[in-house]
Design a protein around this motif. Structure first.
Motif, PDB file in Angstrom:
ATOM      1  N   GLY A  60       0.806  -1.217   0.000  1.00  0.00           N
ATOM      2  CA  GLY A  60       0.000   0.000   0.000  1.00  0.00           C
ATOM      3  C   GLY A  60       0.840   1.268   0.000  1.00  0.00           C
ATOM      4  O   GLY A  60       0.516   2.238  -0.686  1.00  0.00           O
ATOM      5  N   LEU A  61       1.921   1.279   0.769  1.00  0.00           N
ATOM      6  CA  LEU A  61       2.789   2.453   0.784  1.00  0.00           C
ATOM      7  C   LEU A  61       3.465   2.667  -0.567  1.00  0.00           C
ATOM      8  O   LEU A  61       3.586   3.808  -1.026  1.00  0.00           O
ATOM      9  N   ARG A  71       7.281  12.218   1.959  1.00  0.00           N
ATOM     10  CA  ARG A  71       8.457  11.681   2.655  1.00  0.00           C
ATOM     11  C   ARG A  71       8.091  10.688   3.747  1.00  0.00           C
ATOM     12  O   ARG A  71       8.832   9.753   4.014  1.00  0.00           O
ATOM     13  N   TRP A  72       6.949  10.865   4.392  1.00  0.00           N
ATOM     14  CA  TRP A  72       6.585   9.971   5.497  1.00  0.00           C
ATOM     15  C   TRP A  72       6.390   8.544   5.016  1.00  0.00           C
ATOM     16  O   TRP A  72       6.570   7.596   5.778  1.00  0.00           O
ATOM     17  N   GLU A  73       6.033   8.379   3.739  1.00  0.00           N
ATOM     18  CA  GLU A  73       5.833   7.029   3.200  1.00  0.00           C
ATOM     19  C   GLU A  73       7.152   6.256   3.180  1.00  0.00           C
ATOM     20  O   GLU A  73       7.183   5.063   3.494  1.00  0.00           O
ATOM     21  N   GLU A  74       8.229   6.942   2.836  1.00  0.00           N
ATOM     22  CA  GLU A  74       9.536   6.285   2.816  1.00  0.00           C
ATOM     23  C   GLU A  74      10.011   5.951   4.228  1.00  0.00           C
ATOM     24  O   GLU A  74      10.598   4.896   4.461  1.00  0.00           O
ATOM     25  N   VAL A  75       9.756   6.852   5.166  1.00  0.00           N
ATOM     26  CA  VAL A  75      10.118   6.581   6.561  1.00  0.00           C
ATOM     27  C   VAL A  75       9.335   5.370   7.068  1.00  0.00           C
ATOM     28  O   VAL A  75       9.887   4.488   7.749  1.00  0.00           O
ATOM     29  N   ALA A  76       8.063   5.290   6.719  1.00  0.00           N
ATOM     30  CA  ALA A  76       7.243   4.145   7.130  1.00  0.00           C
ATOM     31  C   ALA A  76       7.762   2.851   6.503  1.00  0.00           C
ATOM     32  O   ALA A  76       7.749   1.799   7.159  1.00  0.00           O
ATOM     33  N   GLU A  77       8.230   2.900   5.260  1.00  0.00           N
ATOM     34  CA  GLU A  77       8.802   1.706   4.628  1.00  0.00           C
ATOM     35  C   GLU A  77      10.053   1.242   5.364  1.00  0.00           C
ATOM     36  O   GLU A  77      10.264   0.045   5.553  1.00  0.00           O
ATOM     37  N   HIS A 103      12.698 -13.341   5.779  1.00  0.00           N
ATOM     38  CA  HIS A 103      12.213 -12.080   6.342  1.00  0.00           C
ATOM     39  C   HIS A 103      13.342 -11.086   6.546  1.00  0.00           C
ATOM     40  O   HIS A 103      13.149  -9.885   6.372  1.00  0.00           O
ATOM     41  N   ALA A 104      14.525 -11.561   6.911  1.00  0.00           N
ATOM     42  CA  ALA A 104      15.675 -10.657   7.050  1.00  0.00           C
ATOM     43  C   ALA A 104      16.063 -10.068   5.697  1.00  0.00           C
ATOM     44  O   ALA A 104      16.319  -8.860   5.590  1.00  0.00           O
ATOM     45  N   ILE A 105      16.069 -10.905   4.663  1.00  0.00           N
ATOM     46  CA  ILE A 105      16.424 -10.427   3.322  1.00  0.00           C
ATOM     47  C   ILE A 105      15.373  -9.460   2.800  1.00  0.00           C
ATOM     48  O   ILE A 105      15.702  -8.354   2.337  1.00  0.00           O
ATOM     49  N   LEU A 106      14.101  -9.863   2.863  1.00  0.00           N
ATOM     50  CA  LEU A 106      13.035  -8.984   2.357  1.00  0.00           C
ATOM     51  C   LEU A 106      12.948  -7.689   3.163  1.00  0.00           C
ATOM     52  O   LEU A 106      12.762  -6.609   2.600  1.00  0.00           O
ATOM     53  N   GLY A 107      13.089  -7.784   4.484  1.00  0.00           N
ATOM     54  CA  GLY A 107      13.058  -6.587   5.324  1.00  0.00           C
ATOM     55  C   GLY A 107      14.210  -5.653   5.022  1.00  0.00           C
ATOM     56  O   GLY A 107      14.037  -4.429   4.972  1.00  0.00           O
ATOM     57  N   ALA A 108      15.407  -6.209   4.795  1.00  0.00           N
ATOM     58  CA  ALA A 108      16.563  -5.375   4.459  1.00  0.00           C
ATOM     59  C   ALA A 108      16.369  -4.681   3.120  1.00  0.00           C
ATOM     60  O   ALA A 108      16.689  -3.493   2.973  1.00  0.00           O
ATOM     61  N   VAL A 109      15.810  -5.396   2.143  1.00  0.00           N
ATOM     62  CA  VAL A 109      15.575  -4.785   0.831  1.00  0.00           C
ATOM     63  C   VAL A 109      14.532  -3.678   0.937  1.00  0.00           C
ATOM     64  O   VAL A 109      14.690  -2.598   0.355  1.00  0.00           O
ATOM     65  N   VAL A 110      13.475  -3.898   1.713  1.00  0.00           N
ATOM     66  CA  VAL A 110      12.452  -2.861   1.902  1.00  0.00           C
ATOM     67  C   VAL A 110      13.061  -1.634   2.593  1.00  0.00           C
ATOM     68  O   VAL A 110      12.836  -0.499   2.179  1.00  0.00           O
TER      69      VAL A 110
END
Length: 134
Positions: A60-61, A71-77, A103-110
């Protein structure tokens, strides 16, 4: 010097990539190499709910960034990416086979994508953010 421009311009493919990451996060409990869990426990359902919510929020973001860049959308990501990295230890599934690594890989990429986009948009005025090309 043209290579540096890559890091200074927010492109719409980055938003599409963020949407793809959201979908990948949602389906990550069923990625290959995961052991088959036919029995649904409370811990597993909490993990799946967390993964679904984080993935949908990332999706959604990224969609919101594509339509109306803020900018807040990127901070939320970035926050969501860090949350996904920490989730295996918070919800107690860090002993699973491959899911904590996914989850570590996907979270780091996000988180890295959000940081890159925040870097790109940091000096833009509100008017320039509003004129983000779709």
């Amino acid at each position: 010097m043209s290579d540096f421009r890559f890091f200074s311009t927010h492109r719409s493919w980055e938003d599409w990539f963020g949407m793809l990451l959201g979908v990948l996060i949602v389906v990550s409990p069923w990625f290959p190499l995961q052991p088959a869990n036919e029995i649904m426990t409370a811990d597993r359902s909490t993990m799946i709910l967390n993964t679904f919510v984080v993935g949908m929020l990332v999706f959604g973001l990224a969609q919101l960034e594509y339509v109306a860049l803020q900018r807040w959308e990127e901070v939320a990501e970035i926050v969501l990416g860090l949350w996904l990295i920490a989730s295996p230890w918070i919800f107690g599934y860090s002993g699973d086979a491959f899911l904590p690594a996914w989850h570590a890989i996907l979270g780091a990429v996000v988180a890295l994508l959000g940081a890159l986009q925040l870097w790109q948009d940091w000096r833009l005025t509100d008017q320039e953010l509003a004129n983000h090309p779709q």
